[in-house]
Write a protein that holds these residues in place. Structure first.
Motif, PDB file in Angstrom:
ATOM      1  N   CYS A 110       0.845  -1.192   0.000  1.00 23.99           N
ATOM      2  CA  CYS A 110       0.000   0.000   0.000  1.00 23.99           C
ATOM      3  C   CYS A 110       0.880   1.242   0.000  1.00 23.99           C
ATOM      4  O   CYS A 110       1.534   1.547   1.013  1.00 23.99           O
ATOM      5  CB  CYS A 110      -0.907  -0.023   1.224  1.00 23.99           C
ATOM      6  N   ALA A 111       0.908   1.936  -1.122  1.00 26.86           N
ATOM      7  CA  ALA A 111       1.726   3.145  -1.207  1.00 26.86           C
ATOM      8  C   ALA A 111       1.174   4.239  -0.299  1.00 26.86           C
ATOM      9  O   ALA A 111       1.937   4.988   0.323  1.00 26.86           O
ATOM     10  CB  ALA A 111       1.791   3.628  -2.651  1.00 26.86           C
ATOM     11  N   GLY A 112      -0.157   4.343  -0.202  1.00 20.26           N
ATOM     12  CA  GLY A 112      -0.770   5.394   0.603  1.00 20.26           C
ATOM     13  C   GLY A 112      -0.399   5.309   2.067  1.00 20.26           C
ATOM     14  O   GLY A 112      -0.163   6.330   2.726  1.00 20.26           O
ATOM     15  N   GLN A 113      -0.323   4.091   2.596  1.00 20.67           N
ATOM     16  CA  GLN A 113       0.030   3.887   4.002  1.00 20.67           C
ATOM     17  C   GLN A 113       1.501   3.527   4.173  1.00 20.67           C
ATOM     18  O   GLN A 113       1.959   3.327   5.313  1.00 20.67           O
ATOM     19  CB  GLN A 113      -0.848   2.777   4.596  1.00 20.67           C
ATOM     20  N   GLY A 114       2.235   3.427   3.060  1.00 21.25           N
ATOM     21  CA  GLY A 114       3.686   3.229   3.123  1.00 21.25           C
ATOM     22  C   GLY A 114       4.129   1.885   3.659  1.00 21.25           C
ATOM     23  O   GLY A 114       5.185   1.791   4.297  1.00 21.25           O
ATOM     24  N   GLN A 115       3.350   0.825   3.393  1.00 19.69           N
ATOM     25  CA  GLN A 115       3.691  -0.506   3.899  1.00 19.69           C
ATOM     26  C   GLN A 115       3.798  -1.495   2.744  1.00 19.69           C
ATOM     27  O   GLN A 115       2.992  -1.457   1.809  1.00 19.69           O
ATOM     28  CB  GLN A 115       2.647  -0.988   4.902  1.00 19.69           C
ATOM     29  N   ALA A 116       4.790  -2.399   2.856  1.00 17.18           N
ATOM     30  CA  ALA A 116       5.045  -3.318   1.753  1.00 17.18           C
ATOM     31  C   ALA A 116       5.446  -4.690   2.274  1.00 17.18           C
ATOM     32  O   ALA A 116       5.817  -4.861   3.434  1.00 17.18           O
ATOM     33  CB  ALA A 116       6.160  -2.762   0.858  1.00 17.18           C
TER      34      ALA A 116
END
Length: 247
Positions: free
Chosen positions: A20-26
């Motif tokens: 999730c790019a919006g929440q910055g988690q990968a």
């Protein structure tokens, strides 16, 4: 949601970075390249690697997952049944990992190895149902994974038959992203296309189409590809029961 695919040719394998790019988690799936590659890719996207997941303990190549998890501060994820000499973040069948607006549901799909995972991914900004599955060396494009590298060949084949029935029950539109493609020793008739859908594979994947268990087992025990060189040592290294020699 973002999704990056990395095709590797020595060894032949596929790894993934998504989240999730919006929440910055990968998360990273089945990493092969040096950890810095995935760290650099994540940094360029402005995301933090939260989970590093091996779909299974590999026998055909060395995983960089533990090293990447250590360097990124991420949790290293395997199915709870994995036999290792080190601690890891265990997941059970049906358990969900969260990456901001993206969720990852773990399915236990044994056969290729006893601890194998398939990962169903939902982007909740788009829909409340999965749109892709990372299938590792279980369901690949054109074939199913071999069953004798980590278990008795027939026992593995019977487990894979049950797994195949489960995967065939997934929606036709679900995209699949496997852990290998044409040239890998983990399958017989793998396509050079690195992705497909459940519906296409249900229709054209010969192994997946078999509906009789005895016929399926017989097929899986015929024309088995050559085993990877030192496969037992490689799996032991990935399990932490062996170490790389300094020489």
């Amino acid at each position: 949601m973002f999704h990056r695919t990395y095709l590797h040719h020595d060894p032949i394998a596929i790894s993934y970075l998504f989240g999730c790019a919006g929440q910055g988690q990968a998360a990273v799936i089945d990493p092969v390249l040096p950890p810095q590659h995935y760290l650099d890719e994540a940094a360029a996207l402005g995301v933090t690697i939260t989970y590093v997941i091996d779909t299974h303990l590999h026998a055909d190549h060395l995983s960089t997952a533990r090293d990447l998890a250590h360097r990124s501060g991420a949790a290293y994820v395997l199915h709870r049944s994995a036999q290792t000499a080190f601690p890891f973040h265990p997941v059970d069948d049906g358990e969900v990992l969260t990456l901001g607006n993206v969720t990852v549901q773990a399915l236990h799909t044994p056969g290729h190895t006893p601890e194998h995972l398939t990962l169903l991914v939902t982007d909740h900004r788009r829909a409340e149902e999965p749109w892709l599955a990372f299938t590792g060396h279980t369901l690949m494009v054109g074939d199913l994974g071999r069953t004798e590298l980590a278990s008795d060949p027939e026992e593995g084949a019977r487990a894979l038959y049950r797994t195949a029935k489960r995967l065939k029950g997934l929606p036709d539109h679900l995209q699949i992203y496997p852990g290998a493609f044409s040239g890998s020793v983990c399958g017989r008739t793998l396509s050079g296309n690195p992705s497909s859908t459940i519906g296409f594979e249900r229709r054209y994947n010969t192994a997946l189409a078999i509906t009789d268990e005895e016929a399926f087992v017989a097929m899986m025990l015929q024309d088995i590809p050559p085993r990877p060189v030192d496969f037992e040592v490689t799996r032991a290294l990935n399990s932490g029961y062996a170490t790389v020699s300094a020489s």
